[in-house]
Design a protein around this motif. Structure first.
Motif, short mmCIF file in Angstrom:
data_model
loop_
_atom_site.label_atom_id
_atom_site.label_comp_id
_atom_site.label_asym_id
_atom_site.label_seq_id
_atom_site.Cartn_x
_atom_site.Cartn_y
_atom_site.Cartn_z
N THR A 21 0.85 -1.18 0.00
CA THR A 21 0.00 0.00 0.00
C THR A 21 0.89 1.24 0.00
O THR A 21 1.82 1.35 0.81
CB THR A 21 -0.95 0.02 1.21
N CYS A 22 0.62 2.15 -0.92
CA CYS A 22 1.41 3.37 -1.06
C CYS A 22 0.45 4.56 -1.12
O CYS A 22 -0.41 4.61 -2.02
CB CYS A 22 2.26 3.28 -2.31
N PHE A 23 0.56 5.47 -0.17
CA PHE A 23 -0.33 6.63 -0.09
C PHE A 23 -1.78 6.16 -0.12
O PHE A 23 -2.59 6.64 -0.89
CB PHE A 23 -0.06 7.61 -1.25
N PHE A 24 -2.10 5.17 0.73
CA PHE A 24 -3.40 4.52 0.64
C PHE A 24 -4.18 4.44 1.94
O PHE A 24 -5.35 4.79 1.98
CB PHE A 24 -3.21 3.10 0.07
N ILE A 25 -3.57 3.95 3.01
CA ILE A 25 -4.37 3.62 4.19
C ILE A 25 -5.05 4.82 4.83
O ILE A 25 -6.07 4.66 5.49
CB ILE A 25 -3.58 2.81 5.25
N ASP A 26 -4.54 6.02 4.60
CA ASP A 26 -5.20 7.20 5.17
C ASP A 26 -6.35 7.70 4.30
O ASP A 26 -6.99 8.69 4.62
CB ASP A 26 -4.19 8.32 5.40
N CYS A 27 -6.64 6.99 3.22
CA CYS A 27 -7.76 7.33 2.34
C CYS A 27 -9.07 6.72 2.83
O CYS A 27 -10.12 6.95 2.22
CB CYS A 27 -7.50 6.86 0.91
N ALA A 28 -9.02 5.95 3.88
CA ALA A 28 -10.22 5.28 4.40
C ALA A 28 -10.86 6.11 5.49
O ALA A 28 -10.16 6.68 6.33
CB ALA A 28 -9.83 3.92 4.98
N SER A 110 6.33 10.70 5.71
CA SER A 110 5.54 9.48 5.65
C SER A 110 6.00 8.46 6.68
O SER A 110 7.08 8.57 7.26
CB SER A 110 5.65 8.86 4.25
N VAL A 111 5.14 7.47 6.87
CA VAL A 111 5.48 6.32 7.69
C VAL A 111 5.73 5.13 6.75
O VAL A 111 5.13 5.04 5.68
CB VAL A 111 4.38 5.97 8.71
N PHE A 112 6.64 4.29 7.15
CA PHE A 112 6.95 3.08 6.39
C PHE A 112 6.94 1.93 7.38
O PHE A 112 7.48 2.04 8.47
CB PHE A 112 8.32 3.19 5.74
N PHE A 113 6.28 0.84 6.98
CA PHE A 113 6.35 -0.34 7.82
C PHE A 113 6.18 -1.60 7.00
O PHE A 113 5.62 -1.59 5.91
CB PHE A 113 5.34 -0.30 8.98
#
Length: 131
Positions: A21-28, A110-113
């Motif tokens: 997921t790239c620039f994605f999870i905060d779209c929810a 950004s955060v990376f994990f």
């Protein structure tokens, strides 16, 4: 990649070895649902890799309910869902929709994990027994 609502399109259990997921999870509007869905669609031992900011797109929309956890809380949720966090970093400088020749540049912290869905003990015993 499939067009459509993430929560409606990806419903089959244990389908993927990896989800990126790239620039994605905060779209929810509810990031917790995204985390649970990613866990659900990964095979045991599967990996989830994420990079992006936590801007939470629905945060400022009055008619929308939104959950916007901090990165620390998000990590706790990820662990409680069942993931093992193998690597995590914050403050990763990432550019988005940028033209190197333009005067306007967007850069995010950004955060990376990297997380892994654990292999259950029963599955480990079955694998060992079949060797």
């Amino acid at each position: 990649m499939i067009a459509g609502d993430f929560l409606e399109v990806y419903t089959d259990n244990a389908t993927f070895h990896c989800v990126a997921t790239c620039f994605f999870i905060d779209c929810a509007p509810n990031v917790l649902q995204f985390i649970e869905t990613i866990y659900h669609i990964l095979k045991p031992g599967g990996v989830w890799i994420n990079l992006g900011p936590l801007l939470y797109h629905y945060a400022d929309i009055k008619s929308e309910h939104s959950i916007e956890p901090s990165f620390e809380v998000l990590c706790d949720v990820i662990k409680k869902v069942g993931f093992i966090i193998e690597k995590s970093e914050t403050g990763i400088k990432t550019r988005y929709c940028q033209n190197p020749e333009a005067m306007l540049q967007y850069e995010y912290n950004s955060v990376f994990f990297v997380c892994r869905k654990p292999v259950l003990n029963l599955e480990k015993n079955h694998i060992e027994a079949t060797k």
